[in-house]
Design a protein around this motif. Structure first.
Motif, PDB file in Angstrom:
ATOM      1  N   LEU A 111      -0.531  -3.812  -5.784  1.00  0.00           N
ATOM      2  CA  LEU A 111      -0.188  -2.480  -5.292  1.00  0.00           C
ATOM      3  C   LEU A 111      -1.469  -1.692  -5.124  1.00  0.00           C
ATOM      4  O   LEU A 111      -2.360  -1.748  -5.981  1.00  0.00           O
ATOM      5  CB  LEU A 111       0.707  -1.752  -6.298  1.00  0.00           C
ATOM      6  CG  LEU A 111       2.206  -1.996  -6.302  1.00  0.00           C
ATOM      7  CD1 LEU A 111       2.795  -1.458  -7.601  1.00  0.00           C
ATOM      8  CD2 LEU A 111       2.868  -1.309  -5.125  1.00  0.00           C
ATOM      9  N   ARG A 112      -1.561  -0.940  -4.038  1.00  0.00           N
ATOM     10  CA  ARG A 112      -2.701  -0.047  -3.856  1.00  0.00           C
ATOM     11  C   ARG A 112      -2.174   1.362  -3.614  1.00  0.00           C
ATOM     12  O   ARG A 112      -1.327   1.563  -2.732  1.00  0.00           O
ATOM     13  CB  ARG A 112      -3.576  -0.510  -2.685  1.00  0.00           C
ATOM     14  CG  ARG A 112      -4.309  -1.822  -2.957  1.00  0.00           C
ATOM     15  CD  ARG A 112      -5.256  -2.197  -1.839  1.00  0.00           C
ATOM     16  NE  ARG A 112      -4.537  -2.520  -0.607  1.00  0.00           N
ATOM     17  CZ  ARG A 112      -5.112  -3.090   0.460  1.00  0.00           C
ATOM     18  NH1 ARG A 112      -6.402  -3.374   0.444  1.00  0.00           N
ATOM     19  NH2 ARG A 112      -4.410  -3.357   1.541  1.00  0.00           N
ATOM     20  N   ILE A 113      -2.677   2.301  -4.391  1.00  0.00           N
ATOM     21  CA  ILE A 113      -2.314   3.703  -4.238  1.00  0.00           C
ATOM     22  C   ILE A 113      -3.454   4.386  -3.492  1.00  0.00           C
ATOM     23  O   ILE A 113      -4.581   4.462  -3.991  1.00  0.00           O
ATOM     24  CB  ILE A 113      -2.087   4.389  -5.600  1.00  0.00           C
ATOM     25  CG1 ILE A 113      -1.222   3.516  -6.519  1.00  0.00           C
ATOM     26  CG2 ILE A 113      -1.475   5.763  -5.407  1.00  0.00           C
ATOM     27  CD1 ILE A 113       0.163   3.235  -6.007  1.00  0.00           C
ATOM     28  N   LYS A 114      -3.177   4.883  -2.291  1.00  0.00           N
ATOM     29  CA  LYS A 114      -4.235   5.415  -1.438  1.00  0.00           C
ATOM     30  C   LYS A 114      -3.796   6.737  -0.828  1.00  0.00           C
ATOM     31  O   LYS A 114      -2.619   7.092  -0.839  1.00  0.00           O
ATOM     32  CB  LYS A 114      -4.562   4.419  -0.312  1.00  0.00           C
ATOM     33  CG  LYS A 114      -4.870   3.009  -0.801  1.00  0.00           C
ATOM     34  CD  LYS A 114      -5.134   2.056   0.331  1.00  0.00           C
ATOM     35  CE  LYS A 114      -6.471   2.292   0.974  1.00  0.00           C
ATOM     36  NZ  LYS A 114      -6.797   1.289   2.012  1.00  0.00           N
ATOM     37  N   LYS A 156       3.304  11.207 -11.388  1.00  0.00           N
ATOM     38  CA  LYS A 156       4.311  11.150 -10.333  1.00  0.00           C
ATOM     39  C   LYS A 156       3.823  10.470  -9.062  1.00  0.00           C
ATOM     40  O   LYS A 156       4.434  10.619  -8.005  1.00  0.00           O
ATOM     41  CB  LYS A 156       4.798  12.566 -10.008  1.00  0.00           C
ATOM     42  CG  LYS A 156       5.399  13.290 -11.210  1.00  0.00           C
ATOM     43  CD  LYS A 156       5.963  14.636 -10.833  1.00  0.00           C
ATOM     44  CE  LYS A 156       6.429  15.412 -12.052  1.00  0.00           C
ATOM     45  NZ  LYS A 156       7.414  14.686 -12.867  1.00  0.00           N
ATOM     46  N   VAL A 157       2.746   9.704  -9.123  1.00  0.00           N
ATOM     47  CA  VAL A 157       2.200   9.115  -7.910  1.00  0.00           C
ATOM     48  C   VAL A 157       3.070   7.968  -7.399  1.00  0.00           C
ATOM     49  O   VAL A 157       3.209   7.763  -6.195  1.00  0.00           O
ATOM     50  CB  VAL A 157       0.750   8.632  -8.154  1.00  0.00           C
ATOM     51  CG1 VAL A 157       0.195   7.934  -6.935  1.00  0.00           C
ATOM     52  CG2 VAL A 157      -0.128   9.823  -8.513  1.00  0.00           C
ATOM     53  N   ASP A 186       0.845  -1.197   0.000  1.00  0.00           N
ATOM     54  CA  ASP A 186       0.000   0.000   0.000  1.00  0.00           C
ATOM     55  C   ASP A 186       0.878   1.243   0.000  1.00  0.00           C
ATOM     56  O   ASP A 186       1.677   1.458   0.924  1.00  0.00           O
ATOM     57  CB  ASP A 186      -0.911   0.019   1.230  1.00  0.00           C
ATOM     58  CG  ASP A 186      -1.990  -1.053   1.179  1.00  0.00           C
ATOM     59  OD1 ASP A 186      -2.078  -1.742   0.140  1.00  0.00           O
ATOM     60  OD2 ASP A 186      -2.726  -1.211   2.169  1.00  0.00           O
ATOM     61  N   ILE A 187       0.750   2.048  -1.046  1.00  0.00           N
ATOM     62  CA  ILE A 187       1.511   3.285  -1.174  1.00  0.00           C
ATOM     63  C   ILE A 187       0.598   4.441  -0.794  1.00  0.00           C
ATOM     64  O   ILE A 187      -0.366   4.753  -1.508  1.00  0.00           O
ATOM     65  CB  ILE A 187       2.030   3.470  -2.617  1.00  0.00           C
ATOM     66  CG1 ILE A 187       2.818   2.241  -3.084  1.00  0.00           C
ATOM     67  CG2 ILE A 187       2.881   4.742  -2.716  1.00  0.00           C
ATOM     68  CD1 ILE A 187       4.104   1.998  -2.340  1.00  0.00           C
ATOM     69  N   TYR A 188       0.881   5.081   0.341  1.00  0.00           N
ATOM     70  CA  TYR A 188       0.051   6.182   0.827  1.00  0.00           C
ATOM     71  C   TYR A 188       0.666   7.510   0.408  1.00  0.00           C
ATOM     72  O   TYR A 188       1.865   7.746   0.605  1.00  0.00           O
ATOM     73  CB  TYR A 188      -0.080   6.121   2.341  1.00  0.00           C
ATOM     74  CG  TYR A 188      -1.027   5.045   2.825  1.00  0.00           C
ATOM     75  CD1 TYR A 188      -2.382   5.311   3.013  1.00  0.00           C
ATOM     76  CD2 TYR A 188      -0.571   3.761   3.079  1.00  0.00           C
ATOM     77  CE1 TYR A 188      -3.256   4.327   3.449  1.00  0.00           C
ATOM     78  CE2 TYR A 188      -1.429   2.762   3.514  1.00  0.00           C
ATOM     79  CZ  TYR A 188      -2.768   3.047   3.689  1.00  0.00           C
ATOM     80  OH  TYR A 188      -3.639   2.073   4.120  1.00  0.00           O
ATOM     81  N   THR A 189      -0.159   8.372  -0.185  1.00  0.00           N
ATOM     82  CA  THR A 189       0.298   9.667  -0.683  1.00  0.00           C
ATOM     83  C   THR A 189      -0.699  10.737  -0.239  1.00  0.00           C
ATOM     84  O   THR A 189      -1.563  10.495   0.615  1.00  0.00           O
ATOM     85  CB  THR A 189       0.388   9.659  -2.222  1.00  0.00           C
ATOM     86  OG1 THR A 189      -0.927   9.654  -2.773  1.00  0.00           O
ATOM     87  CG2 THR A 189       1.164   8.452  -2.734  1.00  0.00           C
ATOM     88  N   ASP A 190      -0.596  11.916  -0.858  1.00  0.00           N
ATOM     89  CA  ASP A 190      -1.555  12.983  -0.546  1.00  0.00           C
ATOM     90  C   ASP A 190      -2.646  13.083  -1.604  1.00  0.00           C
ATOM     91  O   ASP A 190      -3.392  14.063  -1.643  1.00  0.00           O
ATOM     92  CB  ASP A 190      -0.844  14.321  -0.378  1.00  0.00           C
ATOM     93  CG  ASP A 190       0.068  14.648  -1.543  1.00  0.00           C
ATOM     94  OD1 ASP A 190       0.085  13.877  -2.533  1.00  0.00           O
ATOM     95  OD2 ASP A 190       0.778  15.669  -1.473  1.00  0.00           O
ATOM     96  N   VAL A 191      -2.760  12.077  -2.491  1.00  0.00           N
ATOM     97  CA  VAL A 191      -3.855  12.010  -3.461  1.00  0.00           C
ATOM     98  C   VAL A 191      -4.593  10.693  -3.258  1.00  0.00           C
ATOM     99  O   VAL A 191      -4.078   9.769  -2.634  1.00  0.00           O
ATOM    100  CB  VAL A 191      -3.342  12.124  -4.913  1.00  0.00           C
ATOM    101  CG1 VAL A 191      -2.660  13.462  -5.137  1.00  0.00           C
ATOM    102  CG2 VAL A 191      -2.383  10.981  -5.254  1.00  0.00           C
ATOM    103  N   GLU A 192      -5.804  10.605  -3.803  1.00  0.00           N
ATOM    104  CA  GLU A 192      -6.673   9.465  -3.503  1.00  0.00           C
ATOM    105  C   GLU A 192      -6.530   8.314  -4.491  1.00  0.00           C
ATOM    106  O   GLU A 192      -7.302   7.358  -4.431  1.00  0.00           O
ATOM    107  CB  GLU A 192      -8.130   9.919  -3.447  1.00  0.00           C
ATOM    108  CG  GLU A 192      -8.404  10.864  -2.288  1.00  0.00           C
ATOM    109  CD  GLU A 192      -9.871  11.205  -2.142  1.00  0.00           C
ATOM    110  OE1 GLU A 192     -10.635  10.945  -3.101  1.00  0.00           O
ATOM    111  OE2 GLU A 192     -10.256  11.731  -1.084  1.00  0.00           O
TER     112      GLU A 192
END
Length: 408
Positions: free
Chosen positions: A231-234, A214-215, A175-181
């Protein structure tokens, strides 16, 4: 043991409030029965006191040419600080937590300081700590050589760390946590009706990342793809489900509708590039001439892109910041060169492009109707690229997003 790798970027760790949110996400994973391995980046961004770029600015103000070995020692400090602070935050919630550096976590790299590649992961220490009930926090962006020298992994290094650990530990998810959803169909700063993609393939997200999204770093995606680790982008700051990156649809049942015929997944863009067109009219020495051009760029450490080798010319692009250097090199070699500065590469990406007639025609029609001039084009099985003037970049992205109905 159900291992879950969670990676948190610098913006997610920048304040006490945000670190508390990160700790809450980790705690939730523990209560759901997972054994989390948490990868952290340095706190904040350039200008923040513990950001990597802040450290670099400090030492370069003293001497501009510090050796790469020493730079890697310095750049590894930011993650150590953020990891220690997060361990403290987790302990305040009553969780058992331990911090491991990249080397202690078993990440072994080659000797390329500043842009090292992981050669293997030896996760015995992580597994031992997980078995003892600890949340394992690992400093991203770094590893060690066979001889124990600290190295850093270059741009997107913390994403790469997370994926490498996910593969080595056979994690259930990364799980890749960023500032976008999640992954969006286009940059929302350019396209107001851009939407979040529920799922994308590894190939699609790799291409989107390589072409400017760039996520997540494409190297991280390629590593996860080796073992089909989802992979989960959250978002750290939202309960939105995010984007799942996988080779298969997560909830597909027999008889359900087919959704894999989606032609275009998204639009990406790369600004600030310069086009070079070098005339090579001497047919007898064409191969030697081509070799000399690209060898000269390589020796000058200039990365080239969008390459088109034609019978009477060679076309390629470089970033605007190194364009003047490239011009000087070509002039010194007496090449006749046309230079078009301030360009942008705009790409449509989709696993469904291959073998579908009319995609390029639709792309050209959309750009033509929008008054955008195509300077150069190329394609692959999953991507079609066009080079346009940078002044037309926003118009091009918006026109293509509308043409391929990505807002639906």
């Amino acid at each position: 043991m159900h291992i879950l790798v969670q990676k948190f970027g610098g913006t997610s760790l920048a304040t006490d409030e945000r670190r508390a949110q990160v700790a809450s996400i980790v705690s939730e994973a523990v209560h759901e029965g997972y054994s989390p391995v948490v990868v952290v980046s340095a706190i904040g961004r350039s200008g923040d006191p513990y950001a990597t770029d802040t450290f670099l600015t400090m030492v370069r103000g003293i001497h501009p040419d510090l050796p790469k070995r020493e730079l890697d020692l310095l750049m590894s400090c930011g993650e150590v600080i953020s990891g220690t602070v997060l361990v403290s935050t987790l302990k305040s919630l009553g969780l058992k937590a331990v911090l491991l550096t990249g080397g202690q976590a078993g990440i072994i790299t080659n000797n390329d300081f500043g842009d090292a590649r992981i050669v293997r992961v030896e996760p015995a220490e992580i597994l031992e700590q997980l078995a003892a009930g600890y949340v394992v926090v690992v400093t991203g962006f770094q590893g060690v050589t066979e001889s124990g020298q600290i190295t850093t992994l270059g741009r997107g290094g913390s994403d790469t760390t997370a994926s490498a650990l996910g593969v080595a530990l056979n994690a259930e998810s990364i799980d890749i946590y960023t500032d976008v959803e999640g992954i969006m169909t286009a940059d929302p700063r350019i396209v107001e009706d851009a939407r979040i993609l529920d799922t994308v393939t590894y190939n699609e997200i790799c291409q989107l990342a390589y072409q400017g999204a760039k996520v997540i770093h494409p190297r991280a995606v390629e590593i996860a793809m080796q073992r089909n680790i989802p992979l989960r982008i959250k978002s750290t700051f939202s309960k939105a489900p995010g984007t799942l990156v996988t080779n298969m649809h997560p909830d597909r049942e027999v008889g359900t509708d087919i959704t894999t015929d989606r032609i275009i997944a998204g639009i990406a863009h790369t600004p600030n590039v310069t086009q070079f067109k070098i005339m090579t009219t001497d047919a007898s020495n064409k191969q030697l001439t081509d070799k000399r051009i690209f060898k000269a760029m390589a020796l000058a450490d200039i990365s080239v892109d969008f390459i088109s080798v034609q019978p009477e010319a060679v076309l390629y692009t470089v970033s605007d910041e190194v364009a003047a250097k490239a011009v000087q090199i070509l002039q010194n070699m007496d090449f006749e060169t046309e230079v078009v500065p301030s360009c942008a590469k705009v790409s449509i990406v989709g696993a469904g492009i291959a073998g579908v007639p009319g995609v390029m025609a639709d792309m050209v029609e959309a750009l033509s109707d929008a008054g955008v001039t195509i300077l150069q084009s190329a394609d692959s099985h999953t991507t079609i690229w066009v080079l346009v003037h940078q002044r037309d970049m926003v118009t091009a992205v918006q026109a293509l997003h509308k043409k391929f109905k990505l807002d639906i």
